[in-house]
Design a protein around this motif. Sequence first.
Motif, PDB file in Angstrom:
ATOM      1  N   TRP A  97       0.856  -1.199   0.000  1.00 45.92           N
ATOM      2  CA  TRP A  97       0.000   0.000   0.000  1.00 45.92           C
ATOM      3  C   TRP A  97       0.881   1.234   0.000  1.00 45.92           C
ATOM      4  CZ3 TRP A  97      -4.129  -1.154   4.372  1.00 45.92           C
ATOM      5  CH2 TRP A  97      -4.924  -2.242   3.971  1.00 45.92           C
ATOM      6  N   GLN A  98       1.896   1.206   0.876  1.00 50.50           N
ATOM      7  CA  GLN A  98       2.818   2.325   0.984  1.00 50.50           C
ATOM      8  C   GLN A  98       3.528   2.557  -0.351  1.00 50.50           C
ATOM      9  OE1 GLN A  98       2.588   4.042   3.847  1.00 50.50           O
ATOM     10  NE2 GLN A  98       3.724   5.516   2.596  1.00 50.50           N
ATOM     11  N   THR A  99       3.991   1.449  -0.942  1.00 54.04           N
ATOM     12  CA  THR A  99       4.665   1.535  -2.244  1.00 54.04           C
ATOM     13  C   THR A  99       3.748   2.149  -3.296  1.00 54.04           C
ATOM     14  OG1 THR A  99       6.016  -0.382  -1.716  1.00 54.04           O
ATOM     15  CG2 THR A  99       5.826   0.188  -4.049  1.00 54.04           C
ATOM     16  N   MET A 100       2.477   1.775  -3.264  1.00 49.08           N
ATOM     17  CA  MET A 100       1.531   2.323  -4.246  1.00 49.08           C
ATOM     18  C   MET A 100       1.489   3.849  -4.167  1.00 49.08           C
ATOM     19  SD  MET A 100       0.185   0.092  -6.192  1.00 49.08           S
ATOM     20  CE  MET A 100      -0.999   1.162  -6.963  1.00 49.08           C
ATOM     21  N   HIS A 101       1.472   4.376  -2.943  1.00 49.93           N
ATOM     22  CA  HIS A 101       1.459   5.834  -2.786  1.00 49.93           C
ATOM     23  C   HIS A 101       2.734   6.453  -3.352  1.00 49.93           C
ATOM     24  CE1 HIS A 101      -2.233   6.913  -0.846  1.00 49.93           C
ATOM     25  NE2 HIS A 101      -2.120   5.916   0.019  1.00 49.93           N
ATOM     26  N   GLU A 102       3.877   5.790  -3.090  1.00 48.80           N
ATOM     27  CA  GLU A 102       5.149   6.324  -3.590  1.00 48.80           C
ATOM     28  C   GLU A 102       5.182   6.284  -5.109  1.00 48.80           C
ATOM     29  OE1 GLU A 102       7.180   4.618   0.455  1.00 48.80           O
ATOM     30  OE2 GLU A 102       7.959   3.875  -1.464  1.00 48.80           O
ATOM     31  N   VAL A 103       4.701   5.184  -5.679  1.00 52.87           N
ATOM     32  CA  VAL A 103       4.696   5.047  -7.137  1.00 52.87           C
ATOM     33  C   VAL A 103       3.796   6.115  -7.753  1.00 52.87           C
ATOM     34  CG1 VAL A 103       3.951   3.570  -9.052  1.00 52.87           C
ATOM     35  CG2 VAL A 103       5.285   2.595  -7.175  1.00 52.87           C
ATOM     36  N   LYS A 104       2.628   6.302  -7.153  1.00 51.84           N
ATOM     37  CA  LYS A 104       1.680   7.249  -7.741  1.00 51.84           C
ATOM     38  C   LYS A 104       2.220   8.682  -7.718  1.00 51.84           C
ATOM     39  CE  LYS A 104      -3.143   7.820  -8.565  1.00 51.84           C
ATOM     40  NZ  LYS A 104      -3.250   9.255  -8.737  1.00 51.84           N
ATOM     41  N   ALA A 105       3.017   8.987  -6.687  1.00 55.53           N
ATOM     42  CA  ALA A 105       3.584  10.337  -6.600  1.00 55.53           C
ATOM     43  C   ALA A 105       4.605  10.589  -7.716  1.00 55.53           C
ATOM     44  CB  ALA A 105       4.232  10.537  -5.230  1.00 55.53           C
ATOM     45  N   LYS A 106       5.328   9.537  -8.114  1.00 54.15           N
ATOM     46  CA  LYS A 106       6.396   9.718  -9.106  1.00 54.15           C
ATOM     47  C   LYS A 106       5.958   9.384 -10.518  1.00 54.15           C
ATOM     48  CE  LYS A 106      10.248   9.787  -6.192  1.00 54.15           C
ATOM     49  NZ  LYS A 106      10.784   8.791  -5.266  1.00 54.15           N
ATOM     50  N   GLU A 107       4.936   8.566 -10.623  1.00 49.68           N
ATOM     51  CA  GLU A 107       4.548   8.007 -11.911  1.00 49.68           C
ATOM     52  C   GLU A 107       3.018   8.071 -11.982  1.00 49.68           C
ATOM     53  OE1 GLU A 107       5.500   6.149 -15.390  1.00 49.68           O
ATOM     54  OE2 GLU A 107       6.964   6.832 -13.908  1.00 49.68           O
ATOM     55  N   PRO A 108       2.462   9.286 -12.138  1.00 50.05           N
ATOM     56  CA  PRO A 108       1.020   9.451 -11.991  1.00 50.05           C
ATOM     57  C   PRO A 108       0.237   8.567 -12.968  1.00 50.05           C
ATOM     58  CG  PRO A 108       2.109  11.577 -12.237  1.00 50.05           C
ATOM     59  CD  PRO A 108       3.125  10.532 -12.546  1.00 50.05           C
ATOM     60  N   PHE A 109      -0.851   7.985 -12.487  1.00 53.38           N
ATOM     61  CA  PHE A 109      -1.691   7.160 -13.356  1.00 53.38           C
ATOM     62  C   PHE A 109      -3.143   7.371 -12.971  1.00 53.38           C
ATOM     63  CE2 PHE A 109      -0.243   4.439  -9.787  1.00 53.38           C
ATOM     64  CZ  PHE A 109      -1.462   4.135  -9.213  1.00 53.38           C
ATOM     65  N   THR A 110      -4.032   6.945 -13.843  1.00 56.23           N
ATOM     66  CA  THR A 110      -5.452   6.935 -13.543  1.00 56.23           C
ATOM     67  C   THR A 110      -5.799   5.480 -13.304  1.00 56.23           C
ATOM     68  OG1 THR A 110      -5.767   8.787 -15.039  1.00 56.23           O
ATOM     69  CG2 THR A 110      -7.742   7.546 -14.417  1.00 56.23           C
ATOM     70  N   GLY A 111      -6.335   5.152 -12.134  1.00 61.66           N
ATOM     71  CA  GLY A 111      -6.479   3.737 -11.817  1.00 61.66           C
ATOM     72  C   GLY A 111      -7.846   3.333 -11.296  1.00 61.66           C
ATOM     73  N   VAL A 112      -8.124   2.054 -11.498  1.00 57.98           N
ATOM     74  CA  VAL A 112      -9.284   1.421 -10.880  1.00 57.98           C
ATOM     75  C   VAL A 112      -8.752   0.233 -10.095  1.00 57.98           C
ATOM     76  CG1 VAL A 112     -11.466   0.194 -11.265  1.00 57.98           C
ATOM     77  CG2 VAL A 112     -10.832   2.105 -12.766  1.00 57.98           C
ATOM     78  N   LEU A 113      -9.042   0.222  -8.804  1.00 56.74           N
ATOM     79  CA  LEU A 113      -8.578  -0.857  -7.932  1.00 56.74           C
ATOM     80  C   LEU A 113      -9.785  -1.659  -7.471  1.00 56.74           C
ATOM     81  CD1 LEU A 113      -6.439  -2.153  -5.897  1.00 56.74           C
ATOM     82  CD2 LEU A 113      -7.271  -0.450  -4.268  1.00 56.74           C
ATOM     83  N   ILE A 114      -9.778  -2.934  -7.777  1.00 57.88           N
ATOM     84  CA  ILE A 114     -10.843  -3.817  -7.323  1.00 57.88           C
ATOM     85  C   ILE A 114     -10.375  -4.479  -6.031  1.00 57.88           C
ATOM     86  CG2 ILE A 114     -12.192  -5.870  -7.904  1.00 57.88           C
ATOM     87  CD1 ILE A 114     -12.642  -3.660  -9.902  1.00 57.88           C
ATOM     88  N   THR A 115     -11.203  -4.433  -5.014  1.00 60.64           N
ATOM     89  CA  THR A 115     -10.773  -5.030  -3.742  1.00 60.64           C
ATOM     90  C   THR A 115     -11.998  -5.412  -2.932  1.00 60.64           C
ATOM     91  OG1 THR A 115      -9.529  -4.616  -1.703  1.00 60.64           O
ATOM     92  CG2 THR A 115     -10.587  -2.708  -2.687  1.00 60.64           C
ATOM     93  N   HIS A 116     -11.851  -6.378  -1.988  1.00 59.98           N
ATOM     94  CA  HIS A 116     -12.947  -6.471  -1.046  1.00 59.98           C
ATOM     95  C   HIS A 116     -12.504  -6.082   0.359  1.00 59.98           C
ATOM     96  CE1 HIS A 116     -12.055 -10.918  -1.726  1.00 59.98           C
ATOM     97  NE2 HIS A 116     -11.388 -10.566  -0.658  1.00 59.98           N
ATOM     98  N   ASP A 117     -11.356  -5.386   0.394  1.00 61.14           N
ATOM     99  CA  ASP A 117     -10.829  -4.911   1.662  1.00 61.14           C
ATOM    100  C   ASP A 117     -11.155  -3.422   1.799  1.00 61.14           C
ATOM    101  OD1 ASP A 117      -9.214  -3.935   3.710  1.00 61.14           O
ATOM    102  OD2 ASP A 117      -7.541  -5.264   3.238  1.00 61.14           O
ATOM    103  N   LEU A 118     -12.082  -3.130   2.698  1.00 58.27           N
ATOM    104  CA  LEU A 118     -12.542  -1.752   2.858  1.00 58.27           C
ATOM    105  C   LEU A 118     -11.410  -0.829   3.316  1.00 58.27           C
ATOM    106  CD1 LEU A 118     -15.058  -0.097   2.460  1.00 58.27           C
ATOM    107  CD2 LEU A 118     -15.744  -0.627   4.796  1.00 58.27           C
ATOM    108  N   ARG A 119     -10.553  -1.344   4.208  1.00 55.30           N
ATOM    109  CA  ARG A 119      -9.415  -0.515   4.669  1.00 55.30           C
ATOM    110  C   ARG A 119      -8.520  -0.160   3.500  1.00 55.30           C
ATOM    111  NH1 ARG A 119      -5.821  -3.393   7.973  1.00 55.30           N
ATOM    112  NH2 ARG A 119      -4.714  -1.473   8.405  1.00 55.30           N
ATOM    113  N   GLU A 120      -8.274  -1.152   2.664  1.00 52.20           N
ATOM    114  CA  GLU A 120      -7.426  -0.925   1.493  1.00 52.20           C
ATOM    115  C   GLU A 120      -8.033   0.141   0.582  1.00 52.20           C
ATOM    116  OE1 GLU A 120      -5.425  -4.259  -0.425  1.00 52.20           O
ATOM    117  OE2 GLU A 120      -6.576  -3.787  -2.232  1.00 52.20           O
TER     118      GLU A 120
END
Length: 227
Positions: free
Chosen positions: A176-199
């Motif tokens: 999760w932490q890595t995702m935030h770091e990646v998004k800051a440096k490599e901006p993308f438009t994303g759709v994340l499918i999950t059944h984890d509400l916290r996530e």
Amino acid sequence: TSLIDIKGVRHAYKTANGPLPVLDGLNLSVPEGGFCAVVGPSGCGKSTLTRLVAGLMKPDEGEVTLHGEPVRGPRSTVGMAFQNPVLLEWRSILKNVMLPLEIVPGGLKGKAAEDRARYLLSLVGLEGFEDKRPSELSGGMRQRASLCRALVHQPEVLILDEPFGALDAFTREDLWQTMHEVKAKEPFTGVLITHDLRESIFLGDQVVVLSGRPARTQYVMEISRDK
Ligand code: ADP
Ligand code: ADP
């Protein structure tokens, strides 16, 4: 204006026992640079949603548009990552990440392709693992590599279908932490499918809840986060 727009989508699969309605009123809208998390119970149509956005199928009714253009047919401008990353064992991690560049028309070639893949691997903490084979990496590391592969050709849309579902809790939160770091440096438009509400709340800037049978968009929550 939105990059991804899904309006009034209804869909039923044709099965031997007749039509199986899966989606009945799916609406979502993701602006450029947005990260939309879609939560819902298993079987509610989340994978169907990813196939609609990727152009792998057409809905019975309603509209799916990217930049206002109806989605027709599969597109190379979508990057995808799944729960169980399919990495090719006969290729190194670096060569796995470079794969989309070999397939997508107009992709980077040669040294530029390699540099791009190395850069992404370093962003996710896989520097030094470029020459390993997939089986030499842990599950979390393979998921990191698969994220790099999904991003390497700078897709217009990144679709993540339960990418962290098979990982233990510690590895998952690291990612999760890595995702935030990646998004800051490599901006993308994303759709994340999950059944984890916290996530969904930790990663998404928008959380769309699907439920019901057939499923519909039940509510949309905007998450504001200090940039
Ligand atoms: P989720 O990803 O939320 O688990 P899916 O979109 O995979 O949901 O599936 C929604 C429902 O549609 C499930 O009942 C599933 O069995 C059914 N389904 C999915 N794909 C097909 C298909 N190709 N043909 C028939 N039924 C399908
Ligand atoms: P996930 O749990 O990842 O959403 P599914 O179990 O929904 O995966 O689906 C896995 C694959 O099987 C998909 O390609 C889907 O289209 C297909 N599938 C799912 N349910 C059915 C079904 N009832 N009939 C035919 N194909 C199905």
